[in-house]
Design a protein around this motif. Structure first.
Motif, PDB file in Angstrom:
ATOM      1  N   VAL A   1       3.526   3.259  -5.809  1.00 57.15           N
ATOM      2  CA  VAL A   1       4.195   2.185  -5.078  1.00 57.15           C
ATOM      3  C   VAL A   1       4.474   1.073  -6.080  1.00 57.15           C
ATOM      4  O   VAL A   1       3.553   0.514  -6.677  1.00 57.15           O
ATOM      5  N   TYR A   2       5.754   0.773  -6.261  1.00 56.72           N
ATOM      6  CA  TYR A   2       6.170  -0.223  -7.235  1.00 56.72           C
ATOM      7  C   TYR A   2       6.046  -1.637  -6.670  1.00 56.72           C
ATOM      8  O   TYR A   2       5.745  -1.848  -5.498  1.00 56.72           O
ATOM      9  N   GLY A   3       6.337  -2.612  -7.530  1.00 57.35           N
ATOM     10  CA  GLY A   3       6.328  -4.003  -7.116  1.00 57.35           C
ATOM     11  C   GLY A   3       7.598  -4.380  -6.374  1.00 57.35           C
ATOM     12  O   GLY A   3       8.489  -3.569  -6.158  1.00 57.35           O
ATOM     13  N   GLY A   4       7.645  -5.634  -5.996  1.00 54.32           N
ATOM     14  CA  GLY A   4       8.807  -6.132  -5.278  1.00 54.32           C
ATOM     15  C   GLY A   4       8.563  -7.537  -4.763  1.00 54.32           C
ATOM     16  O   GLY A   4       7.521  -8.142  -5.012  1.00 54.32           O
ATOM     17  N   GLN A   5       9.500  -8.044  -4.022  1.00 53.00           N
ATOM     18  CA  GLN A   5       9.458  -9.436  -3.576  1.00 53.00           C
ATOM     19  C   GLN A   5       8.723  -9.627  -2.261  1.00 53.00           C
ATOM     20  O   GLN A   5       8.590 -10.754  -1.782  1.00 53.00           O
ATOM     21  N   TYR A   6       8.224  -8.551  -1.648  1.00 47.65           N
ATOM     22  CA  TYR A   6       7.618  -8.631  -0.327  1.00 47.65           C
ATOM     23  C   TYR A   6       6.101  -8.615  -0.433  1.00 47.65           C
ATOM     24  O   TYR A   6       5.517  -7.671  -0.959  1.00 47.65           O
ATOM     25  N   ALA A   7       5.454  -9.650   0.084  1.00 49.50           N
ATOM     26  CA  ALA A   7       3.995  -9.711   0.062  1.00 49.50           C
ATOM     27  C   ALA A   7       3.418  -8.758   1.093  1.00 49.50           C
ATOM     28  O   ALA A   7       3.949  -8.620   2.207  1.00 49.50           O
ATOM     29  N   ALA A   8       2.329  -8.118   0.722  1.00 47.71           N
ATOM     30  CA  ALA A   8       1.713  -7.121   1.611  1.00 47.71           C
ATOM     31  C   ALA A   8       1.137  -7.747   2.876  1.00 47.71           C
ATOM     32  O   ALA A   8       0.847  -7.024   3.838  1.00 47.71           O
ATOM     33  N   THR A   9       0.964  -9.050   2.889  1.00 46.81           N
ATOM     34  CA  THR A   9       0.427  -9.716   4.079  1.00 46.81           C
ATOM     35  C   THR A   9       1.528 -10.206   5.021  1.00 46.81           C
ATOM     36  O   THR A   9       1.222 -10.685   6.111  1.00 46.81           O
ATOM     37  N   GLU A  10       2.786 -10.074   4.637  1.00 42.69           N
ATOM     38  CA  GLU A  10       3.894 -10.555   5.473  1.00 42.69           C
ATOM     39  C   GLU A  10       4.430  -9.442   6.368  1.00 42.69           C
ATOM     40  O   GLU A  10       5.629  -9.174   6.417  1.00 42.69           O
ATOM     41  N   THR A  11       3.526  -8.804   7.091  1.00 45.15           N
ATOM     42  CA  THR A  11       3.915  -7.631   7.877  1.00 45.15           C
ATOM     43  C   THR A  11       4.727  -7.991   9.120  1.00 45.15           C
ATOM     44  O   THR A  11       5.480  -7.162   9.625  1.00 45.15           O
ATOM     45  N   ARG A  12       4.561  -9.188   9.659  1.00 46.69           N
ATOM     46  CA  ARG A  12       5.378  -9.583  10.812  1.00 46.69           C
ATOM     47  C   ARG A  12       6.822  -9.859  10.385  1.00 46.69           C
ATOM     48  O   ARG A  12       7.760  -9.493  11.092  1.00 46.69           O
ATOM     49  N   ARG A  13       6.952 -10.497   9.264  1.00 48.52           N
ATOM     50  CA  ARG A  13       8.290 -10.794   8.748  1.00 48.52           C
ATOM     51  C   ARG A  13       8.975  -9.537   8.234  1.00 48.52           C
ATOM     52  O   ARG A  13      10.186  -9.365   8.388  1.00 48.52           O
ATOM     53  N   PHE A  14       8.187  -8.654   7.618  1.00 52.11           N
ATOM     54  CA  PHE A  14       8.727  -7.414   7.046  1.00 52.11           C
ATOM     55  C   PHE A  14       7.937  -6.235   7.619  1.00 52.11           C
ATOM     56  O   PHE A  14       6.960  -5.782   7.001  1.00 52.11           O
ATOM     57  N   PRO A  15       8.313  -5.731   8.785  1.00 51.83           N
ATOM     58  CA  PRO A  15       7.538  -4.654   9.430  1.00 51.83           C
ATOM     59  C   PRO A  15       7.387  -3.409   8.569  1.00 51.83           C
ATOM     60  O   PRO A  15       6.406  -2.675   8.720  1.00 51.83           O
ATOM     61  N   PHE A  16       8.345  -3.165   7.681  1.00 50.77           N
ATOM     62  CA  PHE A  16       8.221  -1.971   6.836  1.00 50.77           C
ATOM     63  C   PHE A  16       7.002  -2.058   5.922  1.00 50.77           C
ATOM     64  O   PHE A  16       6.496  -1.025   5.478  1.00 50.77           O
ATOM     65  N   MET A  17       6.522  -3.271   5.650  1.00 45.55           N
ATOM     66  CA  MET A  17       5.320  -3.392   4.836  1.00 45.55           C
ATOM     67  C   MET A  17       4.089  -2.897   5.589  1.00 45.55           C
ATOM     68  O   MET A  17       3.181  -2.307   5.004  1.00 45.55           O
ATOM     69  N   ALA A  18       4.058  -3.120   6.907  1.00 49.19           N
ATOM     70  CA  ALA A  18       2.950  -2.591   7.714  1.00 49.19           C
ATOM     71  C   ALA A  18       2.965  -1.072   7.674  1.00 49.19           C
ATOM     72  O   ALA A  18       1.902  -0.428   7.545  1.00 49.19           O
ATOM     73  N   ALA A  19       4.163  -0.480   7.788  1.00 51.01           N
ATOM     74  CA  ALA A  19       4.275   0.976   7.716  1.00 51.01           C
ATOM     75  C   ALA A  19       3.841   1.484   6.344  1.00 51.01           C
ATOM     76  O   ALA A  19       3.204   2.542   6.225  1.00 51.01           O
ATOM     77  N   GLU A  20       4.159   0.717   5.318  1.00 47.28           N
ATOM     78  CA  GLU A  20       3.783   1.108   3.955  1.00 47.28           C
ATOM     79  C   GLU A  20       2.264   1.090   3.781  1.00 47.28           C
ATOM     80  O   GLU A  20       1.689   2.010   3.182  1.00 47.28           O
ATOM     81  N   ILE A  21       1.628   0.055   4.286  1.00 47.43           N
ATOM     82  CA  ILE A  21       0.167  -0.042   4.196  1.00 47.43           C
ATOM     83  C   ILE A  21      -0.486   1.128   4.924  1.00 47.43           C
ATOM     84  O   ILE A  21      -1.423   1.755   4.413  1.00 47.43           O
ATOM     85  N   ASP A  22       0.005   1.450   6.112  1.00 48.31           N
ATOM     86  CA  ASP A  22      -0.538   2.590   6.863  1.00 48.31           C
ATOM     87  C   ASP A  22      -0.330   3.896   6.108  1.00 48.31           C
ATOM     88  O   ASP A  22      -1.231   4.752   6.060  1.00 48.31           O
ATOM     89  N   TRP A  23       0.839   4.059   5.525  1.00 48.46           N
ATOM     90  CA  TRP A  23       1.150   5.287   4.803  1.00 48.46           C
ATOM     91  C   TRP A  23       0.231   5.445   3.593  1.00 48.46           C
ATOM     92  O   TRP A  23      -0.237   6.553   3.297  1.00 48.46           O
ATOM     93  N   VAL A  24      -0.041   4.344   2.895  1.00 47.44           N
ATOM     94  CA  VAL A  24      -0.949   4.407   1.754  1.00 47.44           C
ATOM     95  C   VAL A  24      -2.332   4.865   2.202  1.00 47.44           C
ATOM     96  O   VAL A  24      -2.998   5.642   1.509  1.00 47.44           O
ATOM     97  N   GLY A  25      -2.777   4.420   3.383  1.00 44.20           N
ATOM     98  CA  GLY A  25      -4.053   4.897   3.906  1.00 44.20           C
ATOM     99  C   GLY A  25      -4.053   6.406   4.117  1.00 44.20           C
ATOM    100  O   GLY A  25      -5.051   7.087   3.811  1.00 44.20           O
ATOM    101  N   GLN A  26      -2.935   6.930   4.629  1.00 45.00           N
ATOM    102  CA  GLN A  26      -2.827   8.379   4.810  1.00 45.00           C
ATOM    103  C   GLN A  26      -2.858   9.088   3.459  1.00 45.00           C
ATOM    104  O   GLN A  26      -3.482  10.148   3.318  1.00 45.00           O
TER     105      GLN A  26
END
Length: 238
Positions: free
Chosen positions: A57-82
């Motif tokens: 998973v590369y870097g980018g401008q989206y903070a991992a804690t901004e899941t409400r603003r960027f819902p795809f980050m929540a999906a990314e965090i869940d996917w990393v758990g899988q």
């Protein structure tokens, strides 16, 4: 050759058209198939299959804690758990490392004095990281947030500005705050398109960054290519 080509590395980017980087180029040269996916562009993260042998998973401008603003980050965090549940090699770079840290229960925070690391800075190995980072290194950085080390992970490297620079979880999942994957082409592109970032407190100016890149990019690349080979093949006593 067909068997080698079926072995696929998932590359999660936050840019629709990423420039070539050391990780993708080296892995392709080793015979791995690359599967790029950009959740920020609406692309769905793939179901994990037997032929998926590693993930970055590369870097980018989206903070991992901004899941409400960027819902795809929540999906990314869940996917990393899988992915972590499979025990296969994982690498998070910069905000990708922040995704890993958040998935493991840690938080993110800016520097208490408002400083950034944008340019080339030294990192030092911890005792647990001596086999990964044999010596002090000067590496590319581009961030103003830092992660906490998860309780379940080992700190591998530190620095004087952001003390948490690298960690390992389980056998072969790593988070790097810095950017060992960056190519000179990418660095130049960042200097041109994100020049405003070089004015943040702690950041190096464009001239200084170019001077340091001329000295430190090549040894950083050599170290990272060696790391990738050990990381993806597994079985290396870190």
């Amino acid at each position: 050759m067909a068997e080698t080509n079926s072995r696929t590395v998932i590359l999660v980017t936050h840019e629709p058209a990423p420039l070539p980087d050391t990780a993708s180029q080296r892995l392709a040269a080793m015979g791995y198939r690359l599967e790029w996916v950009c959740p920020a562009a609406g692309q769905r993260l793939p179901d994990i299959a037997p032929h998926h042998v590693a993930a970055i998973v590369y870097g980018g401008q989206y903070a991992a804690t901004e899941t409400r603003r960027f819902p795809f980050m929540a999906a990314e965090i869940d996917w990393v758990g899988q992915w972590l549940a499979t025990g296969r090699p994982f690498l998070g770079i910069c905000s990708g490392a922040q995704v890993l840290a958040v998935q493991l229960g840690s938080g993110l925070a800016p520097h208490p004095d408002g400083l950034s690391e944008i340019g080339y800075y030294t990192i030092d190995p911890t005792p647990d990281g001596a086999s990964v980072f044999p010596n002090r290194m000067t590496v590319a950085q581009w961030h103003y947030l830092g992660f906490e080390i998860p309780d379940s992970a080992l700190q591998l490297a530190t620095s004087g500005i952001f003390p948490n620079q690298a960690f390992r979880y389980a056998e072969n999942a790593f988070g790097f705050q810095f950017h060992p994957e960056i190519s000179m082409e990418q660095h130049e592109a960042w200097l041109e398109t994100q020049i405003d970032m070089t004015t943040i407190p702690g950041a190096q100016d464009v001239f200084t960054q170019r001077q340091l890149a001329d000295v430190y990019h090549a040894p950083m690349k050599t170290w990272f290519e060696d790391f990738l080979e050990k990381w993806i093949r597994g079985g290396v006593p870190w």
